[in-house]
Each structure stands twice: as C-alpha cells, then as structure tokens.
Design a protein around this motif. Structure first.
Motif, PDB file in Angstrom:
ATOM      1  N   UNK A 221       0.843  -1.199   0.000  1.00 16.96           N
ATOM      2  CA  UNK A 221       0.000   0.000   0.000  1.00 16.96           C
ATOM      3  C   UNK A 221       0.877   1.247   0.000  1.00 16.96           C
ATOM      4  N   UNK A 222       0.234   2.397  -0.078  1.00 18.06           N
ATOM      5  CA  UNK A 222       0.962   3.652  -0.183  1.00 18.06           C
ATOM      6  C   UNK A 222       1.959   3.837   0.957  1.00 18.06           C
ATOM      7  N   UNK A 245      -9.844   1.423   0.740  1.00 15.62           N
ATOM      8  CA  UNK A 245      -8.901   0.351   1.021  1.00 15.62           C
ATOM      9  C   UNK A 245      -9.573  -0.938   1.435  1.00 15.62           C
ATOM     10  N   UNK A 246     -10.801  -1.156   0.960  1.00 18.20           N
ATOM     11  CA  UNK A 246     -11.571  -2.365   1.314  1.00 18.20           C
ATOM     12  C   UNK A 246     -11.652  -3.272   0.096  1.00 18.20           C
ATOM     13  N   UNK A 247     -11.240  -4.504   0.253  1.00 17.18           N
ATOM     14  CA  UNK A 247     -11.024  -5.413  -0.869  1.00 17.18           C
ATOM     15  C   UNK A 247     -12.233  -5.584  -1.783  1.00 17.18           C
ATOM     16  N   UNK A 248     -13.451  -5.569  -1.244  1.00 19.09           N
ATOM     17  CA  UNK A 248     -14.615  -5.871  -2.071  1.00 19.09           C
ATOM     18  C   UNK A 248     -15.249  -4.631  -2.694  1.00 19.09           C
ATOM     19  N   UNK A 249     -14.662  -3.456  -2.462  1.00 17.11           N
ATOM     20  CA  UNK A 249     -15.153  -2.244  -3.111  1.00 17.11           C
ATOM     21  C   UNK A 249     -14.596  -2.109  -4.519  1.00 17.11           C
ATOM     22  N   UNK A 250     -15.128  -1.155  -5.255  1.00 14.24           N
ATOM     23  CA  UNK A 250     -14.646  -0.886  -6.606  1.00 14.24           C
ATOM     24  C   UNK A 250     -13.312  -0.145  -6.558  1.00 14.24           C
TER      25      UNK A 250
END
Length: 268
Positions: A221-222, A245-250
C-alpha cells in the motif's frame, strides 16, 4: 531479470489486480444481475486502473469464495468471456489467476493471450480449503502440451490461508523451488489478500535467490511501497486500489494515481 523489463516496460513493475465479482457456480453469484453486470464491473475497474497508471493488470476470480484447488469448467469459461469482451480496451500487459488451479490458470492464459499467471505450483499445505497438494511437473508439462511456453509463471511460495505441512525455512523453500522448477518469478504473501507481506520474508527470499525476480504479493500500500520495493523486484496490488482500502469495493482511480506517483518516485 531482463524479462521483467521486456514484459512490463519498466523495472519494479506494479501489477494491479482486477478482481472479478462472483461468477456462475460461485455461492456469491447474483443471477438477477447476471454476467453482463460482472463484465461491466470488471470494465469499470480495468479502466480506472489503467487511467491511474498501473504497469500491468491481473484478472482473478477473487470473489469465488470458498476457493477450489481444482475449479469447475464454468469458472474458466466465464473468465475467458469477460477478458474477451474487455480485450480491445486492455492497454497494458495482462495476466490471469484462476484461484487456486494452476492448470486452469495456464489454460486461460493461452486462450486469452495473457503474458503471465500467478499460482501455487509447489508444496503440500494444511489450509482453510483442506489438505492442499500440488503437482508442479504435471502443470509445467501441461503448459508445454498446449503451446503455452511463452506464458511466464509466477510461483506463490507463501500461500494465503495455508502453511507447509512440514516446517521449512522460507529461504530453503525459495532455493529448492528455483532449483527444481525454474520459475520465472517468486511471490511472497501475507496471511490473506490485503495482509502485508513480511519485509523480513521478502529479504530472506531475495537473498536466497538473487537471480530470480521476487514480488511482494499482498498488502502493498501507499504507506509501505517504498519499503517493499527497496527489496522486491515488483509488487502485486489489489486492496490498496479499492475505495476506502476495502477489498470488495470498486477501484478508486485517485488511490491508484497517488500510489503510482509514489512508485515513480521510488523508481527514480
């Protein structure tokens, strides 16, 4: 490591995950939305990743939980359809990962023209999916049989949600894997997708096999990209690019742009 720059057009490339939504046959698949919706979600993520400046894309069936170590044909077929529909819009090098089936991953790569695959090719593990065995010799011979010798193989030597059934030092695993199977690159992971890869493990693997490219495979990550790329020859990133930073989001294009700006600073 010339193949890295030849394939990705840069040193220390960032491979971005295009996580496909659940597919037919997956417990999470939504038949009311259907495959057209899955394709459109993949298209939106692909375009955001490319606009954000990533070096490569890897398509994976991340939402096919719980994963199989030998997938049903419907999974590979659906992934092939999605990639075919998006093919004219893919502007960067791309790879594929059919979780967790190396033969299916190679099949999909050959069918779609993917440049590389990432998979678990070696080892025997106690995992959340049961006893997890592999047959690397079979998978490599299969690649040869279907004329896939040009597909680069990225070996994940620290499977997520699994441990070796016999205790083995990660450096020894790296050395024996390179000697016995001649992978194009090794991937070092954290516990699950999105979990930070241990800097110590990365360093141990890189020192053990200095002539083999080593990728940080999860949790890049950053906030840690400079530290990870100080050791690794590249990174595979998914969760860091998602909204919040949530895996299931776009995919969030602004997060991608900020990340890749930092990567360019690190490279220079």
């Amino acid at each position: 490591m010339s193949w890295i720059e030849d394939t990705f057009g840069t040193r220390k490339p960032v491979i971005a995950m295009c996580h496909l939504r659940a597919l037919p046959g997956d417990p999470g698949y939504d038949p009311e939305k259907g495959m057209d919706w899955v394709v459109e979600q993949a298209r939106a993520d692909l375009l955001a990743l490319q606009a954000g400046g990533v070096d490569a894309i890897m398509f994976s069936n991340e939402s096919s939980l719980p994963y199989l170590t030998k997938v049903e044909p419907i999974t590979t077929s659906c992934m092939a359809r999605i990639i075919a529909e998006l093919f004219g819009e893919i502007k960067v090098t791309f790879g594929v990962n059919v979780l967790w089936d190396p033969v299916a991953s190679i099949d999909l790569a050959v069918a779609t023209g993917a440049s590389f695959v990432r998979e678990i090719f070696t080892g025997v593990y106690a995992s959340d999916y049961g006893t997890w065995d592999t047959n690397c010799g079979q998978a490599i011979r299969h690649r040869h049989t279907i004329h896939g010798d040009g597909v680069r193989l990225l070996f994940n030597i620290v499977p997520e949600s699994a441990v070796y059934m016999a205790q083995r030092d990660i450096a020894d695993v790296a050395r024996s894997t390179v000697f016995n199977t001649q992978p194009d690159a090794l991937c070092v992971s954290g516990l699950t997708a999105g979990a930070e890869t241990s800097a110590e493990a990365l360093r141990a693997v890189k020192e053990a096999v200095p002539d083999t490219p080593v990728f940080a495979n999860t949790g890049v990550r950053l906030s840690n990209i400079e530290r990870q790329l100080a050791v690794a020859d590249g990174a595979i990133t998914g969760t860091a690019f998602k909204r919040d930073g949530y895996i299931w989001n776009e995919v969030d294009q602004q997060r991608v742009q900020a990340f890749m700006q930092k990567v360019r600073e690190v490279r220079s």
